[in-house]
Design a protein around this motif. Structure first.
Motif, PDB file in Angstrom:
ATOM      1  N   THR A 366       0.928  -1.141  -0.092  1.00  0.00           N
ATOM      2  CA  THR A 366       0.024   0.041  -0.006  1.00  0.00           C
ATOM      3  C   THR A 366       0.788   1.106   0.081  1.00  0.00           C
ATOM      4  O   THR A 366       0.210   2.373  -0.408  1.00  0.00           O
ATOM      5  N   VAL A 367       1.867   1.181   0.160  1.00  0.00           N
ATOM      6  CA  VAL A 367       2.801   2.320   0.489  1.00  0.00           C
ATOM      7  C   VAL A 367       4.464   2.198  -0.431  1.00  0.00           C
ATOM      8  O   VAL A 367       5.362   2.620  -0.125  1.00  0.00           O
ATOM      9  N   LEU A 368       4.343   1.470  -1.327  1.00  0.00           N
ATOM     10  CA  LEU A 368       5.518   1.193  -2.163  1.00  0.00           C
ATOM     11  C   LEU A 368       6.192   2.537  -2.724  1.00  0.00           C
ATOM     12  O   LEU A 368       7.438   2.607  -2.928  1.00  0.00           O
ATOM     13  N   GLY A 369       5.298   3.469  -2.955  1.00  0.00           N
ATOM     14  CA  GLY A 369       5.835   4.709  -3.475  1.00  0.00           C
ATOM     15  C   GLY A 369       6.887   5.267  -2.445  1.00  0.00           C
ATOM     16  O   GLY A 369       7.816   6.054  -2.931  1.00  0.00           O
ATOM     17  N   ARG A 370       6.552   5.217  -1.191  1.00  0.00           N
ATOM     18  CA  ARG A 370       7.462   5.572  -0.302  1.00  0.00           C
ATOM     19  C   ARG A 370       8.668   5.045  -0.234  1.00  0.00           C
ATOM     20  O   ARG A 370       9.544   5.683   0.456  1.00  0.00           O
ATOM     21  N   LEU A 371       8.845   3.831  -0.865  1.00  0.00           N
ATOM     22  CA  LEU A 371      10.055   2.969  -0.615  1.00  0.00           C
ATOM     23  C   LEU A 371      11.089   3.013  -1.846  1.00  0.00           C
ATOM     24  O   LEU A 371      11.978   2.252  -1.938  1.00  0.00           O
ATOM     25  N   VAL A 372      10.626   3.838  -2.863  1.00  0.00           N
ATOM     26  CA  VAL A 372      11.525   3.966  -3.932  1.00  0.00           C
ATOM     27  C   VAL A 372      12.572   4.820  -3.888  1.00  0.00           C
ATOM     28  O   VAL A 372      12.534   5.821  -3.219  1.00  0.00           O
ATOM     29  N   ARG A 373      13.709   4.353  -4.458  1.00  0.00           N
ATOM     30  CA  ARG A 373      15.043   5.221  -4.257  1.00  0.00           C
ATOM     31  C   ARG A 373      15.691   4.845  -5.631  1.00  0.00           C
ATOM     32  O   ARG A 373      15.951   3.837  -6.159  1.00  0.00           O
ATOM     33  N   PHE A 374      15.812   6.062  -6.218  1.00  0.00           N
ATOM     34  CA  PHE A 374      16.508   6.124  -7.571  1.00  0.00           C
ATOM     35  C   PHE A 374      15.790   5.154  -8.515  1.00  0.00           C
ATOM     36  O   PHE A 374      16.188   4.392  -9.510  1.00  0.00           O
ATOM     37  N   GLY A 375      14.392   5.269  -8.662  1.00  0.00           N
ATOM     38  CA  GLY A 375      13.684   4.822  -9.378  1.00  0.00           C
ATOM     39  C   GLY A 375      13.509   3.157  -9.022  1.00  0.00           C
ATOM     40  O   GLY A 375      12.477   2.484 -10.076  1.00  0.00           O
ATOM     41  N   LEU A 376      13.800   2.633  -7.858  1.00  0.00           N
ATOM     42  CA  LEU A 376      13.686   1.119  -7.728  1.00  0.00           C
ATOM     43  C   LEU A 376      13.233   1.071  -6.329  1.00  0.00           C
ATOM     44  O   LEU A 376      13.330   1.859  -5.615  1.00  0.00           O
TER      45      LEU A 376
END
Length: 514
Positions: A366-376
């Motif tokens: 539900t919160v993958l957007g918060r865990l993205v770093r440098f597009g991954l």
């Protein structure tokens, strides 16, 4: 069968006795001391948390597993089963939660599969088979036609077919493994009526359930397992819920339902005039911060459908929903989440989890957007987030990268709950929060809900378990045929009042908080 039954009862010889059975799978000791005594004409409850050893014990009785040690007696005779067929021939039958029948065959063909009566020229004698099956079904007090195809029958009717099949094989020991988990209240009552009839015939019934209220309604004796061993057994009449829970989890529980005493705050969820033609009509209620409102009623009353419409999964034809005073755009789950609404669905395996994905990925979906770093997506941040919620919810998992499908039902429920709590919701809708999970996990889920309302969250809880409703809710909304028929304060709620409203027999205060 009857003479054997009477002889066993007269001599007071147990129908079945398992002594000190053990079973290991590699280094895992699944069963350390499986001891059990089943008497003729008795319904015997087998209880324990997930992982207590119940399933291994049942599979030994059913001939699926051979024990590493111990002794098994059937009607006083030592038996060793090397196959399910041998257990069946000894009069032992297992009724599983989800029967395995041939849907495109008739009820009679399923019951007599592989042993159909034949006429003089070797053809299947359908008349005889239908007549014998009709007599079996009539003896159980059910209105099913022997000629009917199984396809389309309810789980409850399928279980009846399995019971009839067991009786046709002269079963003296019937093992019911979580038989009521997917049944409605009327279906449960019918199953219990059948169980009582079998008991009167001298059949010994082993009844496995997580619903403790069923233990007191149906059974005469209780055996409790923990960590692969029998830790307690006693007549049901000498026990209460607290006794059983304490023995199952190995510690005293101050209270099974840790209801938080919180003064309700502002209205967090407001529903007005919510309608879906043919499903529910004019649904209106409020849920305040720090409050648990239960939505009760019989299966089919429309409770889950209301929740799905509020969240935007299902369409609605009329009505408005507000979250923290702001209108919610209907029919858009993404908008609901953004507004501060979370929904833990009834079917966690089908609707709440991706079973093949890891625990960490499920907990962070539900919160993958918060865990993205440098597009991954950062795997490390996924595991960190899952660990935080796992600690808070007491998740029992040795490896957060393992598939979530490997967890017990209770731990899967914690993952679903943690996944939605990670969004920081103002309102939590939780549908059947403890269905199919063991008593220890139930207590932990209740504790988590109590903590959430202490922190100011508003909770709408849909539940079919009346003790759960009475134990946790500040108010009870009761639905009947798509309408709310009662709004009952905690102090006024009892089982009789809720059931009366659920059956449409009364109308109790239908107001809304200002």
């Amino acid at each position: 069968m009857e003479s054997k039954t009477m002889a066993a009862m007269a001599a007071d010889v147990p129908r079945l006795e398992l002594r000190r059975a053990s079973k290991s799978f590699g280094r895992v000791r699944a069963l350390v001391d499986g001891s059990l005594v089943l008497k003729a004409g008795e319904v015997h409850a087998l209880l324990g948390e997930n992982g207590a050893g119940k399933s291994t014990l049942v599979k030994i009785l059913a001939g699926v597993h051979r024990p590493d040690g111990g002794e098994l007696y059937v009607d006083g005779e030592v038996r060793e089963f090397t196959s399910p067929a041998q257990a069946r021939d000894a009069g032992i039958a297992v009724i599983y939660q989800e029967p395995t029948l041939f849907f495109d065959l008739s009820i009679a063909e399923n019951i007599y599969m592989g042993r159909q009566p034949v006429d003089k020229v070797g053809r299947i004698d359908y008349d005889t088979m239908h007549r014998e099956v009709a007599a079996l079904l009539a003896s159980l007090g059910v209105d099913l036609k022997a000629e009917r195809l199984v396809r389309g029958l309810s789980i409850a009717d399928q279980q009846v077919i399995e019971i009839a099949k067991a009786l046709s094989l002269n079963a003296n020991v019937l093992i019911m493994d979580e038989p009521t988990a997917a049944l409605s209240l009327p279906e449960v009552e019918r199953l219990f009526t059948i169980a009582r009839k079998l008991r009167e015939r001298g059949v010994a019934i082993l009844f496995i359930t997580h619903r403790l209220e069923e233990v007191f309604v149906l059974t005469q004796h209780v055996t409790i397992m923990r960590d692969g061993a029998k830790v307690f057994d006693a007549p049901t009449s000498t026990l209460n819920t607290q006794d059983i829970v304490a023995k199952m989890v190995g510690r005293d529980l101050a209270t099974f339902y840790p209801k938080a005493e919180v003064k309700p705050g502002d209205v967090m969820l407001r529903v007005r005039g919510l309608t879906r033609r043919g499903v529910f009509k004019d649904i209106a209620f409020d849920v305040r911060a720090g409050e648990i409102v239960a939505l009760a009623g019989l299966v089919g009353a429309g409770r889950s459908e209301v929740a799905r419409a509020i969240f935007g999964i299902d369409p609605s034809d009329a009505g408005q929903v507000q979250i923290a005073g702001k209108p919610l755009k209907m029919g858009m789950p993404a908008a609901a989440v953004k507004a501060g609404l979370a929904l833990v669905p009834e079917d966690r395996r089908q609707q709440g989890l991706a079973l093949e994905l890891s625990i960490a990925r499920n907990a962070s979906l539900t919160v993958l957007g918060r865990l993205v770093r440098f597009g991954l997506i950062s795997a490390g941040r996924e595991v960190q987030l899952a660990g935080q919620w796992g600690t808070r919810l007491r998740l029992k998992a040795s490896d957060l990268n393992a598939p979530v499908g490997t967890l017990s039902g209770g731990n899967q429920q914690k993952v679903v709950l943690g996944k939605w709590l990670a969004t920081g919701p103002k309102v939590l809708i939780i549908d059947e929060p403890t269905r199919g999970i063991d008593v220890g996990a139930k207590a932990e889920v209740y504790g988590a809900l109590a903590e959430l309302v202490r922190e100011g969250m508003a909770v709408l809880m849909i539940s079919s378990e009346l003790p759960e409703v009475l134990g946790m809710a500040d108010r009870v909304l009761v639905m009947h045929e798509g309408r709310i028929t009662a709004d009952i304060a905690r102090a006024d709620a009892n089982e009789e009042r809720i059931m009366s409203a659920a059956l449409g027999q009364t109308n109790i205060h239908l107001g809304h908080a200002a």
